[in-house]
Design an enzyme around this catalytic site. Structure first.
Site, mmCIF file in Angstrom:
data_model
loop_
_atom_site.group_PDB
_atom_site.id
_atom_site.type_symbol
_atom_site.label_atom_id
_atom_site.label_comp_id
_atom_site.label_asym_id
_atom_site.label_seq_id
_atom_site.Cartn_x
_atom_site.Cartn_y
_atom_site.Cartn_z
ATOM 1 N N GLY A 148 54.917 -33.111 43.911
ATOM 2 C CA GLY A 148 55.721 -33.044 42.891
ATOM 3 C C GLY A 148 57.070 -33.061 43.369
ATOM 4 N N GLY A 161 59.434 -35.279 43.322
ATOM 5 C CA GLY A 161 60.424 -36.375 42.607
ATOM 6 C C GLY A 161 60.962 -36.049 41.693
ATOM 7 N N PHE A 164 50.850 -27.821 29.296
ATOM 8 C CA PHE A 164 51.407 -28.234 27.956
ATOM 9 C C PHE A 164 50.916 -27.226 27.035
ATOM 10 C CE2 PHE A 164 47.623 -31.039 28.373
ATOM 11 C CZ PHE A 164 47.052 -30.511 27.402
ATOM 12 N N TYR A 172 52.563 -15.609 34.760
ATOM 13 C CA TYR A 172 51.408 -15.340 34.150
ATOM 14 C C TYR A 172 50.156 -15.713 34.843
ATOM 15 C CZ TYR A 172 51.592 -20.625 32.836
ATOM 16 O OH TYR A 172 51.851 -21.736 32.785
HETATM 17 C C1 HXC Z 1 46.114 -31.541 23.682
HETATM 18 C C2 HXC Z 1 46.444 -32.801 25.234
HETATM 19 C C3 HXC Z 1 47.782 -32.664 25.239
HETATM 20 C C4 HXC Z 1 48.406 -32.363 24.116
HETATM 21 C C5 HXC Z 1 47.160 -34.316 26.825
HETATM 22 N N1 HXC Z 1 46.134 -33.845 26.204
HETATM 23 N N2 HXC Z 1 48.280 -33.866 26.000
HETATM 24 N N3 HXC Z 1 45.588 -32.263 24.663
HETATM 25 N N4 HXC Z 1 47.355 -31.413 23.484
HETATM 26 N N5 HXC Z 1 49.759 -32.003 24.092
HETATM 27 C C6 HXC Z 1 44.766 -34.312 26.694
HETATM 28 C C7 HXC Z 1 44.294 -36.024 26.497
HETATM 29 O O1 HXC Z 1 44.128 -36.291 25.181
HETATM 30 C C8 HXC Z 1 43.181 -35.984 27.563
HETATM 31 O O2 HXC Z 1 42.137 -35.602 26.628
HETATM 32 C C9 HXC Z 1 43.523 -34.931 28.591
HETATM 33 O O3 HXC Z 1 44.406 -33.893 28.046
HETATM 34 C C10 HXC Z 1 44.146 -35.661 29.739
HETATM 35 O O4 HXC Z 1 45.663 -36.207 29.191
HETATM 36 P P1 HXC Z 1 46.075 -37.741 29.995
HETATM 37 O O5 HXC Z 1 47.447 -37.896 29.217
HETATM 38 O O6 HXC Z 1 45.051 -38.498 30.138
HETATM 39 O O7 HXC Z 1 46.436 -37.112 31.399
HETATM 40 P P2 HXC Z 1 47.525 -37.441 32.646
HETATM 41 O O8 HXC Z 1 47.859 -38.817 32.288
HETATM 42 O O9 HXC Z 1 46.651 -37.243 33.803
HETATM 43 O O10 HXC Z 1 48.587 -36.442 32.230
HETATM 44 C C11 HXC Z 1 48.501 -35.204 32.649
HETATM 45 C C12 HXC Z 1 49.433 -34.154 31.589
HETATM 46 C C13 HXC Z 1 50.828 -34.738 31.380
HETATM 47 C C14 HXC Z 1 49.287 -32.724 32.033
HETATM 48 C C15 HXC Z 1 48.688 -34.149 30.251
HETATM 49 O O11 HXC Z 1 51.494 -33.873 30.658
HETATM 50 C C16 HXC Z 1 51.592 -34.798 32.784
HETATM 51 O O12 HXC Z 1 51.511 -35.846 33.720
HETATM 52 N N6 HXC Z 1 52.177 -33.590 33.372
HETATM 53 C C17 HXC Z 1 52.813 -33.486 34.821
HETATM 54 C C18 HXC Z 1 53.883 -32.681 34.455
HETATM 55 C C19 HXC Z 1 53.886 -31.449 34.113
HETATM 56 O O13 HXC Z 1 52.931 -31.016 32.983
HETATM 57 N N7 HXC Z 1 55.203 -30.403 34.302
HETATM 58 C C20 HXC Z 1 55.081 -29.298 33.757
HETATM 59 C C21 HXC Z 1 54.832 -28.090 34.613
HETATM 60 S S1 HXC Z 1 55.466 -26.770 34.139
HETATM 61 P P3 HXC Z 1 41.151 -36.468 26.122
HETATM 62 O O14 HXC Z 1 39.881 -35.495 25.979
HETATM 63 O O15 HXC Z 1 41.717 -37.041 24.821
HETATM 64 O O16 HXC Z 1 40.742 -37.380 27.212
HETATM 65 C C22 HXC Z 1 54.338 -25.318 34.514
HETATM 66 C C23 HXC Z 1 54.518 -23.903 34.437
HETATM 67 C C24 HXC Z 1 55.834 -23.651 33.842
HETATM 68 O O17 HXC Z 1 53.511 -25.758 34.920
HETATM 69 C C25 HXC Z 1 55.861 -22.199 33.337
HETATM 70 C C26 HXC Z 1 57.231 -21.968 32.623
HETATM 71 C C27 HXC Z 1 57.726 -20.650 32.606
HETATM 72 P P1 NAP Z 2 57.897 -31.147 36.781
HETATM 73 O O1 NAP Z 2 59.431 -31.773 37.248
HETATM 74 O O2 NAP Z 2 57.291 -31.693 35.724
HETATM 75 O O3 NAP Z 2 57.024 -31.193 38.095
HETATM 76 C C1 NAP Z 2 55.768 -31.466 38.276
HETATM 77 C C2 NAP Z 2 55.595 -32.463 39.377
HETATM 78 O O4 NAP Z 2 54.140 -32.688 39.380
HETATM 79 C C3 NAP Z 2 56.149 -33.740 38.819
HETATM 80 O O5 NAP Z 2 56.863 -34.434 39.802
HETATM 81 C C4 NAP Z 2 54.764 -34.654 38.694
HETATM 82 O O6 NAP Z 2 55.113 -35.909 39.190
HETATM 83 C C5 NAP Z 2 53.975 -33.741 39.714
HETATM 84 N N1 NAP Z 2 52.494 -34.188 39.373
HETATM 85 C C6 NAP Z 2 51.930 -33.942 38.310
HETATM 86 N N2 NAP Z 2 50.708 -34.337 38.258
HETATM 87 C C7 NAP Z 2 50.252 -34.702 39.483
HETATM 88 C C8 NAP Z 2 49.292 -35.341 40.263
HETATM 89 N N3 NAP Z 2 48.067 -35.366 39.672
HETATM 90 N N4 NAP Z 2 49.501 -35.742 41.359
HETATM 91 C C9 NAP Z 2 50.700 -35.392 42.027
HETATM 92 N N5 NAP Z 2 51.795 -34.846 41.490
HETATM 93 C C10 NAP Z 2 51.666 -34.658 40.073
HETATM 94 O O7 NAP Z 2 58.218 -29.655 36.365
HETATM 95 P P2 NAP Z 2 58.828 -28.317 37.268
HETATM 96 O O8 NAP Z 2 59.565 -27.345 36.110
HETATM 97 O O9 NAP Z 2 59.741 -29.003 38.290
HETATM 98 O O10 NAP Z 2 57.487 -27.784 37.836
HETATM 99 C C11 NAP Z 2 57.690 -27.673 39.130
HETATM 100 C C12 NAP Z 2 56.548 -26.164 39.555
HETATM 101 O O11 NAP Z 2 57.276 -25.094 39.135
HETATM 102 C C13 NAP Z 2 55.354 -26.348 38.983
HETATM 103 O O12 NAP Z 2 54.212 -25.828 39.751
HETATM 104 C C14 NAP Z 2 55.395 -25.529 37.842
HETATM 105 O O13 NAP Z 2 54.131 -24.769 37.463
HETATM 106 C C15 NAP Z 2 56.055 -24.076 38.280
HETATM 107 N N6 NAP Z 2 56.928 -23.694 37.386
HETATM 108 C C16 NAP Z 2 58.078 -24.064 36.779
HETATM 109 C C17 NAP Z 2 58.657 -23.177 35.944
HETATM 110 C C18 NAP Z 2 59.891 -23.643 35.482
HETATM 111 O O14 NAP Z 2 60.692 -22.964 34.370
HETATM 112 N N7 NAP Z 2 60.340 -24.660 35.151
HETATM 113 C C19 NAP Z 2 58.184 -21.844 35.689
HETATM 114 C C20 NAP Z 2 57.347 -21.275 36.582
HETATM 115 C C21 NAP Z 2 56.338 -22.213 37.371
HETATM 116 P P3 NAP Z 2 54.688 -37.323 38.385
HETATM 117 O O15 NAP Z 2 54.388 -37.296 37.327
HETATM 118 O O16 NAP Z 2 55.347 -38.465 39.155
HETATM 119 O O17 NAP Z 2 53.152 -37.343 39.306
#
Ligand code: HXC
Ligand code: NAP
Length: 293
Positions: free
Chosen positions: A21, A23, A104, A155
């Protein structure tokens, strides 16, 4: 806020670090600082175009070497290929930073089984895939002085409503960190984790605070220090934990959240809402009771 860069120049010279991740968001910020400190960095994720653009930008900014590698961490074969490519380019890999994540907000009853699985697969299974592939490689090649740094959340131990798959998965990652810190220390590997509080990134904020939620729920207000984190503050901690300066730190999870989770936990923390002038009155009431009992 203090955002000076912490380690001395060249502190990571000779190390190769794989950042999943890498990028975007925090992965990109940590990668940039590792490059500035002299490490070679391979950044990996699903989106190769994004990785290439980031690698180019980071190489220009830091004059370091950054290798973009496409790899979906959910797929073990892709992880093995990614490791092979990094080793081919740099000769060895010393550090794995499990930073990739998916998340999410959603009421849990609205989630399909696949939605729940998707988060578990990226966060827990993805971390497991990378850890197992890299760990086996280091054991097979007898490479020592290696380490794994996992990014979790606060959490991971408190749990959290509305992000249940993420909380479940991060708790598993924390358990893996502590378990392998003991089991694989004999192979010269260290395992540590960072639990960040709120560090605004597009990836997290788009999915956790969509629309006007970011105005309704000001994350800074949840933090005793009254602000969100700066990416360099996290990068400083990550660089220390992957460097040899932390050689005796193993099995630790370091929270960097300005006190956020403790503010939510302490039973009487809500008393901060009591105005200063009211404390005279409250103290008098308490003292009055005490003298009668
Ligand atoms: C309910 C949802 C949904 C939503 C997707 N789904 N979004 N369900 N509410 N908002 C469902 C879809 O309908 C599908 O189920 C399944 O989830 C998979 O969705 P896809 O879009 O096919 O998955 P995919 O393309 O693999 O994408 C994964 C993703 C997406 C997690 C949904 O958001 C993603 O690519 N995220 C990567 C980056 C990311 O999340 N960064 C944040 C990290 S922050 P069905 O049943 O319809 O097939 C973090 C901690 C932060 O981790 C803490 C902060 C303090
Ligand atoms: P982000 O920019 O969305 O980073 C998530 C990264 O994971 C993206 O670069 C995404 O790249 C990659 N990723 C997602 N699915 C993947 C897969 N299946 N295979 C390989 N790569 C994948 O969000 P961020 O806030 O920087 O989060 C980074 C880390 O910090 C995460 O572990 C998150 O839980 C943690 N964190 C963040 C916060 C915050 O406040 N931001 C707080 C607590 C913890 P692609 O979409 O290109 O795959």
């Amino acid at each position: 806020m203090y955002t000076q860069k912490m380690l001395r120049d060249g502190a990571l010279q000779g190390k190769t670090i794989v950042v999943t991740g890498g990028g975007s968001g925090l992965g990109k910020a940590m990668s940039k600082y590792f490059l500035e400190l002299g490490a070679n960095v391979a950044i990996t994720s699903r989106n190769l175009d994004k990785l290439k653009a980031t690698a180019e930008e980071l190489e220009q900014d830091t004059k370091g070497s950054c290798l973009p590698l496409q790899c979906d961490v959910r797929n073990y074969d892709e992880v093995e290929t990614m490791l092979k490519q990094a080793v081919e380019k740099y000769g060895k890999v010393d550090v794995l930073l499990n930073n990739a994540a998916g998340n999410f907000i959603s009421p849990t009853e609205r989630l399909s089984a696949n939605a729940f699985d998707t988060i578990i697969d990226i966060v827990l299974k993805g971390t497991k895939n990378c850890t197992l592939a890299f760990g086996k490689h280091w054991i097979d090649t007898k490479q020592t002085n290696t380490s794994v740094l996992n990014i979790v959340t606060t959490y991971a131990w408190t749990g959290s409503a509305y992000v249940v798959p993420s909380a479940t998965a991060k708790a598993g990652v924390l358990a893996m960190t502590r378990s392998l810190a003991v089991e694989w220390a004999k192979y010269g590997m260290r395992f540590n984790a960072i639990a960040p509080g709120p560090f605004p990134t597009k990836g997290a904020w788009d999915r956790l605070l969509p629309g006007d939620l970011k105005d309704k729920f000001d994350m800074a207000k949840k933090v005793p220090l009254n602000r969100v984190g700066d990416h360099q503050e996290l990068a400083n901690l990550a660089a220390y934990l992957v460097s040899d300066f932390s050689a005796y730190v193993n099995g630790e999870v370091i929270t960097i959240d300005g006190g956020e989770w403790l503010k939510g936990a302490g039973q009487f923390n809500l008393l901060e809402e009591i105005p200063e002038e009211m404390w005279d009155q409250l103290e008098a009431m308490i003292r009055a009771k005490k003298s009668k009992s």
